[in-house]
Design an enzyme around this catalytic site. Sequence first.
Site, PDB file in Angstrom:
ATOM      1  N   LYS A 107      46.137 -21.242  25.401  1.00 57.90           N
ATOM      2  CA  LYS A 107      45.109 -21.723  26.335  1.00 57.90           C
ATOM      3  C   LYS A 107      45.219 -23.236  26.488  1.00 57.90           C
ATOM      4  O   LYS A 107      45.342 -23.955  25.503  1.00 57.90           O
ATOM      5  CB  LYS A 107      43.719 -21.338  25.805  1.00 57.90           C
ATOM      6  CG  LYS A 107      43.501 -19.825  25.729  1.00 57.90           C
ATOM      7  CD  LYS A 107      42.379 -19.458  24.780  1.00 57.90           C
ATOM      8  CE  LYS A 107      42.815 -19.587  23.337  1.00 57.90           C
ATOM      9  NZ  LYS A 107      41.797 -19.088  22.372  1.00 57.90           N
TER      10      LYS A 107
ATOM     11  N   ALA B 256      33.737 -21.086  25.027  1.00 65.90           N
ATOM     12  CA  ALA B 256      34.712 -20.843  26.102  1.00 65.90           C
ATOM     13  C   ALA B 256      35.929 -20.094  25.570  1.00 65.90           C
ATOM     14  O   ALA B 256      36.335 -19.052  26.100  1.00 65.90           O
ATOM     15  CB  ALA B 256      35.128 -22.164  26.735  1.00 65.90           C
TER      16      ALA B 256
ATOM     17  N   ASP C 172      36.189 -18.591  22.588  1.00 64.92           N
ATOM     18  CA  ASP C 172      35.782 -17.366  21.893  1.00 64.92           C
ATOM     19  C   ASP C 172      35.585 -16.221  22.882  1.00 64.92           C
ATOM     20  O   ASP C 172      36.000 -15.078  22.621  1.00 64.92           O
ATOM     21  CB  ASP C 172      34.473 -17.587  21.136  1.00 64.92           C
ATOM     22  CG  ASP C 172      34.524 -18.793  20.217  1.00 64.92           C
ATOM     23  OD1 ASP C 172      35.617 -19.122  19.729  1.00 64.92           O
ATOM     24  OD2 ASP C 172      33.459 -19.403  19.990  1.00 64.92           O
TER      25      ASP C 172
ATOM     26  N   ASN D 251      41.747 -22.248  15.989  1.00 67.72           N
ATOM     27  CA  ASN D 251      40.430 -22.903  16.092  1.00 67.72           C
ATOM     28  C   ASN D 251      40.284 -24.002  15.033  1.00 67.72           C
ATOM     29  O   ASN D 251      39.410 -23.939  14.163  1.00 67.72           O
ATOM     30  CB  ASN D 251      39.313 -21.862  15.961  1.00 67.72           C
ATOM     31  CG  ASN D 251      38.066 -22.278  16.736  1.00 67.72           C
ATOM     32  OD1 ASN D 251      38.030 -23.353  17.343  1.00 67.72           O
ATOM     33  ND2 ASN D 251      37.051 -21.443  16.706  1.00 67.72           N
TER      34      ASN D 251
ATOM     35  N   ARG E 119      39.257 -27.155  13.065  1.00 67.25           N
ATOM     36  CA  ARG E 119      38.129 -28.077  12.941  1.00 67.25           C
ATOM     37  C   ARG E 119      38.442 -29.020  11.768  1.00 67.25           C
ATOM     38  O   ARG E 119      38.281 -28.645  10.599  1.00 67.25           O
ATOM     39  CB  ARG E 119      36.817 -27.325  12.690  1.00 67.25           C
ATOM     40  CG  ARG E 119      36.397 -26.418  13.838  1.00 67.25           C
ATOM     41  CD  ARG E 119      35.997 -27.225  15.074  1.00 67.25           C
ATOM     42  NE  ARG E 119      35.563 -26.368  16.174  1.00 67.25           N
ATOM     43  CZ  ARG E 119      36.354 -25.940  17.141  1.00 67.25           C
ATOM     44  NH1 ARG E 119      37.656 -26.269  17.120  1.00 67.25           N
ATOM     45  NH2 ARG E 119      35.889 -25.185  18.108  1.00 67.25           N
TER      46      ARG E 119
ATOM     47  N   TYR F 163      23.802 -24.912  13.086  1.00 70.61           N
ATOM     48  CA  TYR F 163      24.376 -26.002  13.877  1.00 70.61           C
ATOM     49  C   TYR F 163      23.547 -26.250  15.117  1.00 70.61           C
ATOM     50  O   TYR F 163      22.849 -25.363  15.621  1.00 70.61           O
ATOM     51  CB  TYR F 163      25.837 -25.721  14.240  1.00 70.61           C
ATOM     52  CG  TYR F 163      26.079 -24.687  15.313  1.00 70.61           C
ATOM     53  CD1 TYR F 163      26.324 -25.073  16.632  1.00 70.61           C
ATOM     54  CD2 TYR F 163      26.101 -23.324  15.013  1.00 70.61           C
ATOM     55  CE1 TYR F 163      26.576 -24.130  17.616  1.00 70.61           C
ATOM     56  CE2 TYR F 163      26.353 -22.380  15.988  1.00 70.61           C
ATOM     57  CZ  TYR F 163      26.591 -22.791  17.295  1.00 70.61           C
ATOM     58  OH  TYR F 163      26.825 -21.853  18.269  1.00 70.61           O
TER      59      TYR F 163
END
Length: 318
Positions: free
Chosen positions: A228, A259, A261, A168, A170, A88
């Site tokens: 978070k 951030a 992770d 997370n 995506r 990536y």
Amino acid sequence: MSKRIVIMGECMVELYQLVDSVYHQNFAGDVFNTAVYLKRTCENPVDVQFFTAVGTDLISDKLVRAVEREKIDTSLMLRTKTARPGLYMINTDAFGERSFVYWRDSSAAKQVLQCFNAQLNYSAIKGCDMFYFSGITLAILSDADRAQLFELVSRLKADGSRIVFDPNYRPALWLNADAAKAAFIQAYSLADVALPGLDDHRVLFDAKTTNDVLAQLTELGVAEIIVKDGVNGINGRYQQQGFTALAHPVKKVVDTTAAGDSFNGGYLAARLGGIAPQHAVKFAARLAGFVVEHTGAIVSKDHFNGFWAQNRPSVFVK
């Protein structure tokens, strides 16, 4: 005695631009980033094992060596002859917000459970103190492999391992949002610790506030929840007690890659060191604030050592 932590998922080749047409190459990925920051910041003895699949090519060899340099155990990094690591590229705007371009369709990490079935068995992960996985870990697997992962996680939980899940989300990795929602609910139902962001739950579950997330995950049986919410800080719940913490002020955001992770790695490291959740989140926020002041997911050890000299959790939280 050293705690054994198994962290499962993907590590890719990372490229980020230094100057026009010049890119720096590193290795990163959501769960790998967490593994690195957990290992670097845990003050108690801890054996971190990275559970993934890589190729047999030269770049895979370099990836394994990079993991070893972080003193992370590579015995669960399984080899496949038919795939290579994904790649990536990070693009950042003037405010440090990042966007990514991915080349991961044939990522070796997608074959991790096929390699596990061929090369190892349950005894290789049985007895770990903690098992960590993410929504990306789930997303890159086939339906059959995802079902097997849930069977493994269920078995680990029954055998006493502490299960940690970070959603997370995506969207591009999922067939549709409903598939992601179903998988996340199943993961939360197995988790002892959940580390979601409000943004993911706002998109998937129509959550309006961090309290909405806490209520949903408490109902699903998660005992330790840290939500978070970026610059708005953290809202947590542990043993039926709620708490909040402010985000750590950042002088200049350079790159927000990793951030969340790094926050997760720092939080788990502090918790493994016996620090209470309401104090562990403060250290984790400080670590994440440091990381976003640097380019790329993994801050160089030279820069990190300066931070660590002044911010060890046992000193910081007193």
